[in-house]
Write a protein that holds these residues in place. Structure first.
Motif: not given
Length: 208
Positions: A132-149
């Motif tokens: 599960q840890l190796t399949n986590l993905r970080y996503t940064i918004s197009e504006s670069g103002a926010s990030m999600s996991i």
């Protein structure tokens, strides 16, 4: 009791998920043989439950509190998590309910990343947790103002790593030692075993 621990609880809401309880504790290396400085966070115990009977899990957590001093437990309140969180609090467990959002996931996993990069977190060699840890993905918004996991589409599960993340949030300040000695995993596990300190290398899967 086996010292102070902090807990994390992730409650299964769908058939493919597991309910997972993680306990973490802070171990001072000076308390072990070897003369090392600094501290490390370890997982003294964790359990995962399939086909979950929530009453049975609540009773199990209460039983664990007889062996570990649970200073604080963060319990996810999304979905069905609100009811068991409230029940645990009524039973005397120090519980803080947390409604998981993108922001507090970023904060929680950020803490985990800091500890891992500093080699201050010893996690069990539990295949499901590692996967599960190796399949986590970080996503940064197009504006670069926010990030999600979030978990990947290829492996849509994060209950083990979320429970660990909640437990690390529960412990408050990390207080990472800047002058800590570099200790290998093998050295650390051997010292822990020699001292008789609880450390769960692999977890049982409990079926209800």
């Amino acid at each position: 009791k086996d010292g102070v621990v902090w807990g994390g609880g992730d409650w299964a809401a769908r058939g493919r998920d597991d309910t997972v309880v993680m306990l973490v504790s802070k171990l001072h290396l000076a308390d072990l043989e070897g003369g090392f400085r600094g501290s490390v966070f370890i997982v003294p115990y964790f359990e995962a439950y399939k086909k979950t009977n929530y009453t049975a899990v609540i009773e199990r957590i209460i039983e664990l509190s007889k062996y570990f001093y649970i200073d604080k437990m963060i319990s996810e309140t999304n979905g069905i998590g609100d009811m068991p969180s409230q029940t645990l609090e009524k039973e005397g467990i120090k519980v803080e309910g947390l409604f998981t959002t993108a922001q507090n996931k970023v904060n929680g996993y950020g803490r985990m990343k800091i500890l891992m990069q500093a080699k201050r977190l010893l996690i069990p060699r539990e295949p499901e947790l590692i996967k599960q840890l190796t399949n986590l993905r970080y996503t940064i918004s197009e504006s670069g103002a926010s990030m999600s996991i979030a978990h990947s589409k290829q492996y849509p599960k994060d209950d083990y790593c979320d429970a660990l993340m909640f437990a690390l949030l529960a412990c408050g300040e990390l207080d990472i030692d800047k002058d800590a000695d570099d200790v290998s995993r093998e050295q650390l596990v051997n010292m822990i075993k020699e001292k008789g300190i609880p450390f769960r290398e692999g977890g049982p899967m409990i079926w209800f």
